[in-house]
Design a protein around this motif. Structure first.
Motif, PDB file in Angstrom:
ATOM      1  N   ALA A 244       0.819  -1.177   0.020  1.00  0.00           N
ATOM      2  CA  ALA A 244      -0.012   0.031   0.167  1.00  0.00           C
ATOM      3  C   ALA A 244       0.688   1.246  -0.112  1.00  0.00           C
ATOM      4  CB  ALA A 244      -0.897   0.160   1.107  1.00  0.00           C
ATOM      5  N   LEU A 245       0.444   2.329  -0.445  1.00  0.00           N
ATOM      6  CA  LEU A 245       0.958   3.478  -0.575  1.00  0.00           C
ATOM      7  C   LEU A 245       0.560   4.389   0.657  1.00  0.00           C
ATOM      8  CD1 LEU A 245       0.403   4.629  -4.235  1.00  0.00           C
ATOM      9  CD2 LEU A 245       2.729   3.922  -3.197  1.00  0.00           C
ATOM     10  N   VAL A 246       1.117   5.343   1.169  1.00  0.00           N
ATOM     11  CA  VAL A 246       0.870   6.143   2.454  1.00  0.00           C
ATOM     12  C   VAL A 246       0.631   7.649   2.006  1.00  0.00           C
ATOM     13  CG1 VAL A 246       2.038   6.599   4.640  1.00  0.00           C
ATOM     14  CG2 VAL A 246       2.394   4.390   3.592  1.00  0.00           C
ATOM     15  N   TYR A 247      -0.255   8.369   2.437  1.00  0.00           N
ATOM     16  CA  TYR A 247      -0.326   9.656   2.308  1.00  0.00           C
ATOM     17  C   TYR A 247      -0.711  10.210   3.753  1.00  0.00           C
ATOM     18  CZ  TYR A 247      -4.003  13.427   2.092  1.00  0.00           C
ATOM     19  OH  TYR A 247      -4.608  14.649   2.294  1.00  0.00           O
ATOM     20  N   ILE A 248      -0.049  11.427   3.712  1.00  0.00           N
ATOM     21  CA  ILE A 248      -0.040  12.270   5.009  1.00  0.00           C
ATOM     22  C   ILE A 248      -0.533  13.554   4.605  1.00  0.00           C
ATOM     23  CG2 ILE A 248       2.536  12.470   5.107  1.00  0.00           C
ATOM     24  CD1 ILE A 248       2.206  12.295   8.176  1.00  0.00           C
TER      25      ILE A 248
END
Length: 243
Positions: free
Chosen positions: A177-181
């Protein structure tokens, strides 16, 4: 650190020879740019960062802002949007496909959660699991094999809850999974999430980046050029570049 930051804010992206050595770069208001020939217009492989064709795709003034944010966030590319919400939804649309799964903290921006629960669920069959996010083990436990995106906001708006970005990113990447913040409230002055494993860093410019409650805008910074191309395509296709 403060001296370097000041140099970035004052000079990054400002190539004075491009604007007749004006100390303050001009604001480009045009929607279209001309090319010497039709062939040069269509030869996109030869375009560089100084090749502009249409304001919905790119703009010289916008590029300066993007390069400043890129250097501040220590990324490889940034793209600015008409609002923080436009930037956030672009990240979701870039990372997620039909039938996927998203993990999002409960204290994320309200309209973003609405977008996930309503539009993404109805039109993309995307499932969303909401968590507190304070405990890295909780994040690890809810990640699934089809999880496509982990959405963090640390510190989160108003309540200032935090997540362990590095551990969360390691767990998400282990599942593919990719990580967004959302880094709005720390700003790149105090936190660089890309160095901790995030894939997308979002800012809403109506807060600290703008500073005076007189603009609406958003940005996404990435560390992967291929991911950046996908973000740029989404922005172009949904028409959400900043004015």
């Amino acid at each position: 650190m403060k001296e370097k930051t000041g140099m970035i804010l004052a000079h990054a992206g400002e190539e004075y020879d491009q604007y007749f050595n004006a100390i303050v770069p001009p604001v480009f208001m045009n929607s279209l740019n001309i090319f010497p020939t039709v062939d040069e217009y269509y030869d996109s492989d030869k375009r560089d960062k100084h090749t502009y064709c249409y304001g919905r795709v790119q703009n010289p003034t916008v590029r300066i802002l993007e390069e400043k944010i890129t250097e501040l966030e220590k990324g490889v590319e940034s793209y600015v949007f008409s609002s923080g919400m436009a930037a956030a939804t672009a990240a979701v649309l870039t990372a997620c496909s039909c039938g996927g799964h998203v993990v999002c903290i409960r204290t994320a921006y309200g309209p973003l959660k609405d977008f996930l629960q309503n539009y993404c669920r109805e039109h993309m069959n995307v499932r969303t699991t909401f968590i507190d996010g304070d405990d890295p083990k909780e994040i690890e436990e809810v990640l699934e094999d089809d999880t496509q995106l982990l959405m963090l906001e640390s510190p989160s708006s108003v309540v200032f809850r935090v997540q362990d970005i590095k551990k969360a990113a390691e767990a998400a990447h282990a599942k593919g999974a990719l990580v967004y913040i959302d880094n709005t409230f720390c700003t790149p002055i105090y936190q660089n999430p890309l160095e901790l494993g995030a894939d997308f860093v979002m800012h809403t410019a109506s807060k600290y980046l703008g500073g005076h409650s007189d603009i609406i805008g958003g940005s996404l910074t990435v560390k992967d050029p291929e991911l950046g191309k996908r973000v740029r395509t989404i922005r172009e296709q949904i028409g959400s570049i900043i004015g």
